[in-house]
Design an enzyme around this catalytic site. Structure first.
Site, PDB file in Angstrom:
ATOM      1  N   LEU A 199      10.459 -20.862  -4.683  1.00 43.13           N
ATOM      2  CA  LEU A 199       9.586 -19.921  -3.977  1.00 43.13           C
ATOM      3  C   LEU A 199       8.212 -19.981  -4.635  1.00 43.13           C
ATOM      4  CD1 LEU A 199       9.334 -17.347  -1.967  1.00 43.13           C
ATOM      5  CD2 LEU A 199       9.528 -16.015  -4.065  1.00 43.13           C
TER       6      LEU A 199
ATOM      7  N   HIS B 193       2.476   3.418  -9.021  1.00 46.32           N
ATOM      8  CA  HIS B 193       2.195   2.002  -9.303  1.00 46.32           C
ATOM      9  C   HIS B 193       3.345   1.369 -10.089  1.00 46.32           C
ATOM     10  CE1 HIS B 193      -1.683   2.411  -7.573  1.00 46.32           C
ATOM     11  NE2 HIS B 193      -2.214   3.141  -8.536  1.00 46.32           N
TER      12      HIS B 193
ATOM     13  N   ASP C  61       0.824  -1.216   0.000  1.00 45.10           N
ATOM     14  CA  ASP C  61       0.000   0.000   0.000  1.00 45.10           C
ATOM     15  C   ASP C  61       0.857   1.266   0.000  1.00 45.10           C
ATOM     16  OD1 ASP C  61      -2.375   1.383  -0.036  1.00 45.10           O
ATOM     17  OD2 ASP C  61      -2.654   1.343   2.133  1.00 45.10           O
TER      18      ASP C  61
HETATM   19  C1  IPE Z   1      -5.499  -2.778  -0.300  1.00 46.25           C
HETATM   20  O1  IPE Z   1      -5.103  -1.468  -0.524  1.00 46.25           O
HETATM   21  C2  IPE Z   1      -5.387  -3.576  -1.533  1.00 46.25           C
HETATM   22  C3  IPE Z   1      -4.080  -3.588  -2.198  1.00 46.25           C
HETATM   23  C4  IPE Z   1      -2.917  -3.216  -1.736  1.00 46.25           C
HETATM   24  C5  IPE Z   1      -4.129  -4.123  -3.501  1.00 46.25           C
HETATM   25  P1  IPE Z   1      -6.148  -0.268  -0.576  1.00 46.25           P
HETATM   26  O2  IPE Z   1      -5.346   0.975  -0.603  1.00 46.25           O
HETATM   27  O3  IPE Z   1      -7.104  -0.469  -1.680  1.00 46.25           O
HETATM   28  O4  IPE Z   1      -6.907  -0.433   0.814  1.00 46.25           O
HETATM   29  P2  IPE Z   1      -7.962   0.515   1.540  1.00 46.25           P
HETATM   30  O5  IPE Z   1      -9.114   0.658   0.618  1.00 46.25           O
HETATM   31  O6  IPE Z   1      -7.286   1.811   1.806  1.00 46.25           O
HETATM   32  O7  IPE Z   1      -8.316  -0.213   2.793  1.00 46.25           O
HETATM   33  C1  IPE Z   2      -1.549   0.232  -3.411  1.00 50.77           C
HETATM   34  O1  IPE Z   2      -1.303   1.586  -3.417  1.00 50.77           O
HETATM   35  C2  IPE Z   2      -1.776  -0.328  -4.788  1.00 50.77           C
HETATM   36  C3  IPE Z   2      -3.152  -0.725  -5.078  1.00 50.77           C
HETATM   37  C4  IPE Z   2      -4.163  -0.723  -4.255  1.00 50.77           C
HETATM   38  C5  IPE Z   2      -3.387  -1.184  -6.417  1.00 50.77           C
HETATM   39  P1  IPE Z   2      -2.508   2.626  -3.410  1.00 50.77           P
HETATM   40  O2  IPE Z   2      -2.880   2.920  -4.831  1.00 50.77           O
HETATM   41  O3  IPE Z   2      -3.602   2.159  -2.548  1.00 50.77           O
HETATM   42  O4  IPE Z   2      -1.810   3.902  -2.800  1.00 50.77           O
HETATM   43  P2  IPE Z   2      -2.439   4.919  -1.757  1.00 50.77           P
HETATM   44  O5  IPE Z   2      -2.920   4.106  -0.574  1.00 50.77           O
HETATM   45  O6  IPE Z   2      -3.551   5.604  -2.476  1.00 50.77           O
HETATM   46  O7  IPE Z   2      -1.309   5.817  -1.414  1.00 50.77           O
HETATM   47 MG    MG Z   3      -4.075   2.454  -0.572  1.00 52.57          MG
END
Ligand code: IPE
Ligand code: IPE
Ligand code: MG
Length: 245
Positions: free
Chosen positions: A127, A33, A16
């Site tokens: 792995l 990303h 995240d």
């Molecule tokens: C959780 O991240 C899913 C992934 C890392 C793919 P999100 O950023 O979508 O989670 P929430 O919505 O903040 O809980």
């Molecule tokens: C995690 O990073 C990747 C996915 C959920 C695909 P985020 O896109 O959730 O990044 P933040 O949380 O908005 O910073």
């Molecule tokens: Mg996020």
């Protein structure tokens, strides 16, 4: 490096913070990303180095469809191009790749690319790398329940025979040890519908680093935090010490 028996056999990571990391450098979210994919590569290498058996990465949740359409389609394209680019390297390094989640939500092209990558790497054992995409812990348990219901309906299973073990066999990754260490980057302290069934006794570790910043040193730190924990599984600390003697 911690002794081998203190290395988690299975690590599960919520990657995240890509968007916030990019915003902090005044770049668009998609930049974050893209940089996040590079961290997948270094984390996989780190896990092999440490002797971890399985690594499960949360790449796209069942809830992530709620994001703006352009971001969703960017993430799908990135998933496809990363798979295509990385699969040979994964295979060469003895990695078995699996995608867990509701694959029927993906384009046919992406489904075919996933199937090819899974087929190519299926006999590798250095792995086990699992990418959770269009994955939700509740989806996983619901699918397992449906399978058991079919078995009951066609007479091959009696409701009285349903045990935790029987249900466990039907959730994803049941052939692997359950995740022992859960890592979430990005500062949030929540599970976001990741491996709900499989993480019943997992150790949790939260990092304030954004995913594109999560380097080898950060992985080592998470693993050493695991190393120092006493896993009691319901018993008392004294019982565990007695067993060690
Ligand atoms: C959780 O991240 C899913 C992934 C890392 C793919 P999100 O950023 O979508 O989670 P929430 O919505 O903040 O809980
Ligand atoms: C995690 O990073 C990747 C996915 C959920 C695909 P985020 O896109 O959730 O990044 P933040 O949380 O908005 O910073
Ligand atoms: Mg996020």
């Amino acid at each position: 490096m911690p002794p081998k028996n203190r290395i988690p056999r299975h690590i599960a990571i919520v990657m995240d913070g890509n968007g916030r990391w990019a915003r902090r450098q005044k770049r668009p979210r998609f930049w974050g990303h893209k940089r996040g994919v590079e961290r997948v590569r270094s984390t996989v290498e780190g896990c092999i180095d440490l002797g971890v058996e399985a690594l499960t990465l949360f790449a796209f949740s069942t809830e992530n469809w709620r994001r703006p359409e352009e971001e969703v389609s960017f993430l799908m394209d990135l998933f496809m191009s990363s798979l295509k680019r990385e699969v040979k390297r994964l295979h060469k390094n003895g990695i078995r790749l699996r995608v867990i989640g509701d694959k029927s939500g993906f384009s046919e092209k992406l489904q075919a690319t996933i199937a090819e990558a899974e087929e190519l790497t299926k006999d590798n054992s250095r792995l086990s790398l699992n990418i959770a995409a269009n994955y939700g812990g509740r989806w996983d348990i619901t699918e397992a329940t449906r399978t058991l219901c079919h078995q009951v309906a066609n007479g091959t299973l009696a409701p009285e025979q349903i045990t935790e073990e029987i249900l466990h066999e039907q959730v994803t990754l049941s052939d692997l040890p359950d995740p022992e260490l859960f890592i979430r980057t990005g500062g949030e302290k929540r599970v976001s519908n990741f491996l709900l069934w499989q993480m019943a006794y997992c150790e949790f570790y939260f990092s304030d680093l954004f995913w594109p910043e999560f380097d080898r040193q950060a992985l080592d730190l998470a693993v050493s935090s695991f190393e120092g924990r006493q896993r009691r599984f319901g018993r008392t600390g004294d019982q565990l010490l007695e067993e060690e003697d």
